[in-house]
Design an enzyme around this catalytic site. Structure first.
Site, PDB file in Angstrom:
ATOM      1  N   GLU A 109       0.839  -1.202   0.000  1.00  0.00           N
ATOM      2  CA  GLU A 109       0.000   0.000   0.000  1.00  0.00           C
ATOM      3  C   GLU A 109       0.870   1.246   0.000  1.00  0.00           C
ATOM      4  OE1 GLU A 109      -3.845   0.178   2.362  1.00  0.00           O
ATOM      5  OE2 GLU A 109      -2.536   1.398   3.624  1.00  0.00           O
ATOM      6  N   CYS A 110       0.795   2.035  -1.050  1.00  0.00           N
ATOM      7  CA  CYS A 110       1.530   3.285  -1.196  1.00  0.00           C
ATOM      8  C   CYS A 110       3.037   3.033  -1.068  1.00  0.00           C
ATOM      9  CB  CYS A 110       1.031   4.338  -0.214  1.00  0.00           C
ATOM     10  SG  CYS A 110       1.474   6.032  -0.702  1.00  0.00           S
ATOM     11  N   GLY A 111       3.650   3.266   0.087  1.00  0.00           N
ATOM     12  CA  GLY A 111       5.058   2.944   0.245  1.00  0.00           C
ATOM     13  C   GLY A 111       5.334   1.474  -0.012  1.00  0.00           C
TER      14      GLY A 111
END
Length: 447
Positions: A330-332
């Site tokens: 998720e994202c990072g």
């Protein structure tokens, strides 16, 4: 159930510093439950450090009123007092015409008194006008007190008191804090510097904030304002289902948690555990390999700051690349799954590269829908999430996306959730919350 919202008249008035200081000061004699209004995942880590109780998010975009009340009661019922830090100004939300996503909406939902926090630099009579305007703007709100921040000195405070009392004899002046650079908190592009990066230093800083609050604010007055008789009604019928779907699974989930990955909603952890999952945390930077597990959960964070450290841990990279279970990034975590971050080699599972830019690439509440069943959702079901990132993916050689974005940005062309390895691995920019996506935990924890 004692509760009070600390609401800013705008952003950048010192909400996190002073709210965290209040939490710390009260925690010296009370069991304090902290909250953050909105989707922020960094501010709550400061609250948690200050109180030794996990801070939770209350968000009227992710959650309906019943869910907000249910979460609030769940976490506050055995505590002495709850302190809720607002987001932005009291009335700021997703629309200029309604309350959704605002501090005001949460305060009304949990029937909480409000203490306004104001940057009083260079203000005297205008402070009274601001208070009068805030109180008259929405008659359903219970604005009981005010804190003045960044005052010049005692003479300035006396003028503020005289002006406010002349125009509003009812509001309680809880106290005032003088301008002090030591009350500032370090920030970077996504907000405050996360607590895992500065544990010892932060502990001292929070104690200083707490001591400042004890010296400058009337703590007894805060407790008095928080003492409301109204009990929060909660529909206990199918209480788990009102928050998130529950299936009794028996999986083991390894969660990346260190200085590089620490952007998580702790209600997600609760939801996973209520779905039968056993959670174990590991460090992609410091550990040799992943724990024995069925599923990997790679949350958000600052992998771009720690890209060299992540890349140097070749045993961890090999361990994840050889893992044959489900992986959600998720994202990072999505960035970690790609070939590289700013040219530094990463996991090379998703065939794309991550780069950082000078401008925000996504900053929005998100509404999306699942194009198909995947490891975090069900086909055709909608979800509400949040995105905030300066990175973007380039050289994308993947064309299978699990969800489409109706509100927000996603990865490319309003698509998010790259799916590879027959759907076993999914990486997306949207930060999922177990209430905003009620299938998140039941799907992710499923073997």
């Amino acid at each position: 159930m004692k509760r009070v919202v600390i609401a800013g008249t705008s952003s950048m008035v010192g909400k996190t510093t002073i709210s965290t200081g209040i939490m710390n000061a009260l925690s010296k004699k009370n069991n304090v439950q902290p909250y953050k209004v909105g989707p922020d995942y960094i501010d709550p880590t400061y609250h948690t450090k200050a109180t030794e109780n996990t801070s939770r998010n209350l968000d009227s975009f992710f959650m309906d009123e019943t869910q907000i009340r249910s979460l609030f009661k769940r976490h506050s019922q055995n505590k002495d007092i709850s302190i809720i830090e607002g987001v932005r100004g009291l009335f700021e939300g997703i629309s200029p015409y309604n309350d959704v996503g605002s501090t005001a909406s949460v305060a009304k939902t949990i029937d909480s008194p409000i203490i306004l926090l104001m940057d009083a630099r260079s203000l005297t009579r205008s402070a009274a006008a601001i208070i009068k305007g805030f109180k008259s703007f929405d008659s359903e709100l219970n604005i009981k007190g005010v804190i003045f921040n960044k005052i010049r000195g005692d003479g300035h405070l006396n003028k503020l008191k005289e002006a406010v009392k002349y125009y509003d004899g009812e509001i309680e002046i809880v106290g005032a804090i003088k301008r002090d650079e030591n009350l500032a908190v370090a920030e970077r592009h996504l907000g405050l510097v996360p607590t895992p990066e500065k544990t010892e230093e932060l502990g001292k800083q929070i104690e200083f904030w707490g001591d400042t609050v004890l010296e400058c604010l009337d703590i007894d007055k805060i407790i008095e304002i928080s003492d409301v008789d109204f009990e929060i009604p909660v529909d206990n019928k199918n209480k788990d289902e009102t928050l998130w779907k529950v299936d009794k699974n028996s999986s083991k989930i390894a969660i990346a948690f260190d200085e590089s990955f620490n952007f998580y909603y702790h209600d997600n952890f609760d939801a996973l555990k209520e779905n039968g999952a056993k959670l174990e945390f590991f460090s992609p930077i410091h550990d040799f390999e992943i724990p024995n597990c069925d599923i990997l959960y790679l949350g958000g964070g600052y992998p771009e700051i720690f890209s060299k450290e992540l890349s140097k841990n070749t045993s961890m990279i090999e361990s994840i690349r050889n893992f044959d279970g489900k992986i959600y990034g998720e994202c990072g975590g999505l960035m970690y799954l790609t070939n590289s971050i700013n040219g530094v080699d990463m996991l090379k599972l998703i065939n794309a590269d991550s780069i950082m830019t000078k401008n925000v690439q996504g900053l929005s509440y998100v509404i999306g829908s699942f194009k198909k069943d995947c490891i975090i959702g069900k086909e055709k079901e909608t979800f509400k999430a949040h995105e905030f990132h300066y990175s973007k993916l380039i050289n994308i050689n993947e064309n299978d996306f699990s969800y489409e974005i109706n509100r927000g940005t996603g990865i490319i062309d309003k698509l998010d959730g790259i799916s590879i390895k027959d759907g076993r691995i999914v990486g997306g920019y949207a930060h999922q919350h177990a209430v905003g996506n009620p299938y998140f935990a039941s799907c992710l924890s499923k073997l």
